[in-house]
Write an enzyme that holds these catalytic residues in place. Sequence first.
Site, PDB file in Angstrom:
ATOM      1  N   CYS A 134      15.960   2.639  14.334  1.00  0.00           N
ATOM      2  CA  CYS A 134      14.557   3.452  14.062  1.00  0.00           C
ATOM      3  C   CYS A 134      15.152   4.311  12.722  1.00  0.00           C
ATOM      4  O   CYS A 134      14.344   4.489  11.884  1.00  0.00           O
ATOM      5  CB  CYS A 134      14.004   4.191  14.869  1.00  0.00           C
ATOM      6  SG  CYS A 134      13.685   3.283  16.486  1.00  0.00           S
ATOM      7  N   HIS A 153       8.680   8.590  11.617  1.00  0.00           N
ATOM      8  CA  HIS A 153       9.007   7.154  12.043  1.00  0.00           C
ATOM      9  C   HIS A 153       8.297   7.030  13.241  1.00  0.00           C
ATOM     10  O   HIS A 153       7.732   7.727  13.995  1.00  0.00           O
ATOM     11  CB  HIS A 153      10.180   6.923  12.704  1.00  0.00           C
ATOM     12  CG  HIS A 153      10.677   5.832  13.762  1.00  0.00           C
ATOM     13  ND1 HIS A 153      10.112   4.545  13.297  1.00  0.00           N
ATOM     14  CD2 HIS A 153      11.029   5.898  14.820  1.00  0.00           C
ATOM     15  CE1 HIS A 153      10.421   3.850  14.305  1.00  0.00           C
ATOM     16  NE2 HIS A 153      10.615   4.539  15.305  1.00  0.00           N
ATOM     17  N   ASN A 187       5.262  -0.111  16.317  1.00  0.00           N
ATOM     18  CA  ASN A 187       6.489   0.631  16.138  1.00  0.00           C
ATOM     19  C   ASN A 187       7.154  -0.560  15.435  1.00  0.00           C
ATOM     20  O   ASN A 187       7.711  -1.542  16.088  1.00  0.00           O
ATOM     21  CB  ASN A 187       7.534   1.046  17.275  1.00  0.00           C
ATOM     22  CG  ASN A 187       8.652   1.744  17.111  1.00  0.00           C
ATOM     23  OD1 ASN A 187       9.284   1.196  15.802  1.00  0.00           O
ATOM     24  ND2 ASN A 187       9.267   2.321  17.871  1.00  0.00           N
TER      25      ASN A 187
HETATM   26  O1  UT7 Z   1      11.310   3.832  18.145  1.00  0.00           O
HETATM   27  C1  UT7 Z   1      12.103   3.718  19.191  1.00  0.00           C
HETATM   28  C2  UT7 Z   1      12.273   4.910  20.180  1.00  0.00           C
HETATM   29  N1  UT7 Z   1      11.325   4.696  21.218  1.00  0.00           N
HETATM   30  C3  UT7 Z   1      10.600   5.439  21.622  1.00  0.00           C
HETATM   31  O2  UT7 Z   1      10.248   6.573  20.780  1.00  0.00           O
HETATM   32  C4  UT7 Z   1       9.646   5.543  22.987  1.00  0.00           C
HETATM   33  C5  UT7 Z   1       9.605   6.673  23.705  1.00  0.00           C
HETATM   34  N2  UT7 Z   1       8.867   6.670  24.788  1.00  0.00           N
HETATM   35  C6  UT7 Z   1       7.700   6.274  24.879  1.00  0.00           C
HETATM   36  O3  UT7 Z   1       7.169   6.090  23.906  1.00  0.00           O
HETATM   37  C7  UT7 Z   1       6.997   6.164  26.431  1.00  0.00           C
HETATM   38  O4  UT7 Z   1       8.213   6.676  27.489  1.00  0.00           O
HETATM   39  C8  UT7 Z   1       6.418   4.708  26.643  1.00  0.00           C
HETATM   40  C9  UT7 Z   1       5.307   4.553  25.797  1.00  0.00           C
HETATM   41  C10 UT7 Z   1       7.520   3.614  26.325  1.00  0.00           C
HETATM   42  C11 UT7 Z   1       6.279   4.674  28.174  1.00  0.00           C
HETATM   43  O5  UT7 Z   1       5.345   5.769  28.717  1.00  0.00           O
HETATM   44  P1  UT7 Z   1       5.579   6.430  29.839  1.00  0.00           P
HETATM   45  O6  UT7 Z   1       4.470   7.483  30.032  1.00  0.00           O
HETATM   46  O7  UT7 Z   1       7.048   7.051  29.635  1.00  0.00           O
HETATM   47  O8  UT7 Z   1       5.546   5.629  30.924  1.00  0.00           O
HETATM   48  P2  UT7 Z   1       6.635   5.127  32.030  1.00  0.00           P
HETATM   49  O9  UT7 Z   1       7.594   4.275  31.440  1.00  0.00           O
HETATM   50  O10 UT7 Z   1       7.061   6.363  32.984  1.00  0.00           O
HETATM   51  O11 UT7 Z   1       5.812   4.339  33.064  1.00  0.00           O
HETATM   52  C12 UT7 Z   1       4.727   4.800  33.765  1.00  0.00           C
HETATM   53  C13 UT7 Z   1       3.730   3.807  34.484  1.00  0.00           C
HETATM   54  C14 UT7 Z   1       4.865   2.864  35.404  1.00  0.00           C
HETATM   55  O12 UT7 Z   1       4.193   2.465  36.398  1.00  0.00           O
HETATM   56  P3  UT7 Z   1       4.443   3.359  37.957  1.00  0.00           P
HETATM   57  O13 UT7 Z   1       5.799   3.028  38.010  1.00  0.00           O
HETATM   58  O14 UT7 Z   1       4.073   4.645  37.783  1.00  0.00           O
HETATM   59  O15 UT7 Z   1       3.595   2.493  38.822  1.00  0.00           O
HETATM   60  C15 UT7 Z   1       4.900   1.527  34.572  1.00  0.00           C
HETATM   61  O16 UT7 Z   1       5.386   0.692  35.143  1.00  0.00           O
HETATM   62  O17 UT7 Z   1       3.300   2.847  33.598  1.00  0.00           O
HETATM   63  C16 UT7 Z   1       3.949   1.580  33.764  1.00  0.00           C
HETATM   64  N3  UT7 Z   1       3.768   0.725  32.452  1.00  0.00           N
HETATM   65  C17 UT7 Z   1       2.681   0.029  31.804  1.00  0.00           C
HETATM   66  N4  UT7 Z   1       1.683  -0.261  32.747  1.00  0.00           N
HETATM   67  C18 UT7 Z   1       0.804  -0.760  31.832  1.00  0.00           C
HETATM   68  C19 UT7 Z   1       4.851   0.685  31.608  1.00  0.00           C
HETATM   69  N5  UT7 Z   1       4.395  -0.238  30.646  1.00  0.00           N
HETATM   70  C20 UT7 Z   1       3.118  -0.522  30.986  1.00  0.00           C
HETATM   71  C21 UT7 Z   1       2.237  -1.209  30.025  1.00  0.00           C
HETATM   72  N6  UT7 Z   1       0.984  -1.423  30.559  1.00  0.00           N
HETATM   73  N7  UT7 Z   1       2.595  -1.906  28.737  1.00  0.00           N
END
Ligand code: UT7
Length: 349
Positions: free
Chosen positions: A114, A276, A306
């Site tokens: 990134c 970014h 992204n």
């Molecule tokens: O440029 C590279 C650098 N990367 C970043 O800056 C990414 C930074 N992080 C993020 O943007 C966020 O952490 C994400 C958008 C990737 C994820 O959001 P989050 O609020 O941290 O979600 P999570 O990973 O804690 O997941 C929450 C829930 C989980 O379900 P349970 O365990 O609570 O039942 C996941 O399984 O959301 C679920 N989940 C989804 N649900 C629907 C994860 N991905 C998805 C999805 N659709 N695509």
Amino acid sequence: MPRSKIAGIGKYVPANVVTNNDLTQYMDTNDEWIQERTGIKERRYAHRTEETTTTMAAEAAKIAIERAGTTAQEIDFIVFATLSPDYYFPGCGVMLQRALKMKEVGALDVRNQCSGFLYALSVADQFIKTGMYKNILVVGAEKHSFGLDMTTRGRNISVIFGDGAGAVVLQPTEKTDQGILSTHLHSDGESAEILAMYNPGTHANHWGAQNYADFDDAPIANMFMSHAMIDNAQNFPFMDGQSVFKKAVVKFPEVIHEALTANGYQSTDINMLIPHQANLRISQFVQAKLKLTDDQVYNNIQHYGNTTAASVPIALCEAWEKGKIKEGDLVCLAAFGSGFTWASALLKW
Ligand code: UT7
């Protein structure tokens, strides 16, 4: 010592628009979750066979070169940032040199994910300042769509990323009120495994990568990329999203402040911040932390997702094309991502 200025800028995104709803045919996800957590509505996916990271870079580069008032033949150095190269090796720099029928100039590949474009820009800036080169092509390009786990297993990563390319031509300027004022680069490898693609690689799990099955009895020649790795879906990127998010919201403001302080500015002096495009929530957090208005920050992750190394030059180009960046403006570029690596650049347009 001359400064370097962005003499021309270009971007290219594939025509194929993939909406959040389109993704639901491959995985258990939904538009509401994606928009709420990331701000993304749609992204572009490259044509499977007609478009590569290099071909997209070439399209962006052609525009940047023309806008710089020069030709591909006049380019004297290439710096190419990507994490999704056409080949594992050689890198995309030489592929771009060939695609644009350039002279036998140096071509450097940058692997800083990134932050890749800002690292590339910083390297090019030093070469211009020392007088070594006069026309450097700096590119960030990605074809993520080819390497994502498009099943529910990979949904936390796959919904985020999109394809595209951005390019600038750096040239020297003698003007004292124009050009790149400073660049600041950082890394902290302590968290290298938190956002990574472990394979193909030579690590043989030496570092204890997460979600990685051991292959102690595998013949050595099959350790780089084996059937077992593919069977275990270990050929896809891994991300602990929450850990990345928590670090990003600290390091973005920090590296932006570093750039401002180094040049005697405050956040109120920024005309345009191009972060970014990792996640709209991260950008909004950074904006609030720096007390910036909506007019001072440009985001387009809603439409492109992204695009990693391509995201800063695509957003910078789009903001400029829309007339949101004018001559004399103080522009700040900032990035954070896998490595971790993070960086900023402050420039007078
Ligand atoms: O440029 C590279 C650098 N990367 C970043 O800056 C990414 C930074 N992080 C993020 O943007 C966020 O952490 C994400 C958008 C990737 C994820 O959001 P989050 O609020 O941290 O979600 P999570 O990973 O804690 O997941 C929450 C829930 C989980 O379900 P349970 O365990 O609570 O039942 C996941 O399984 O959301 C679920 N989940 C989804 N649900 C629907 C994860 N991905 C998805 C999805 N659709 N695509």
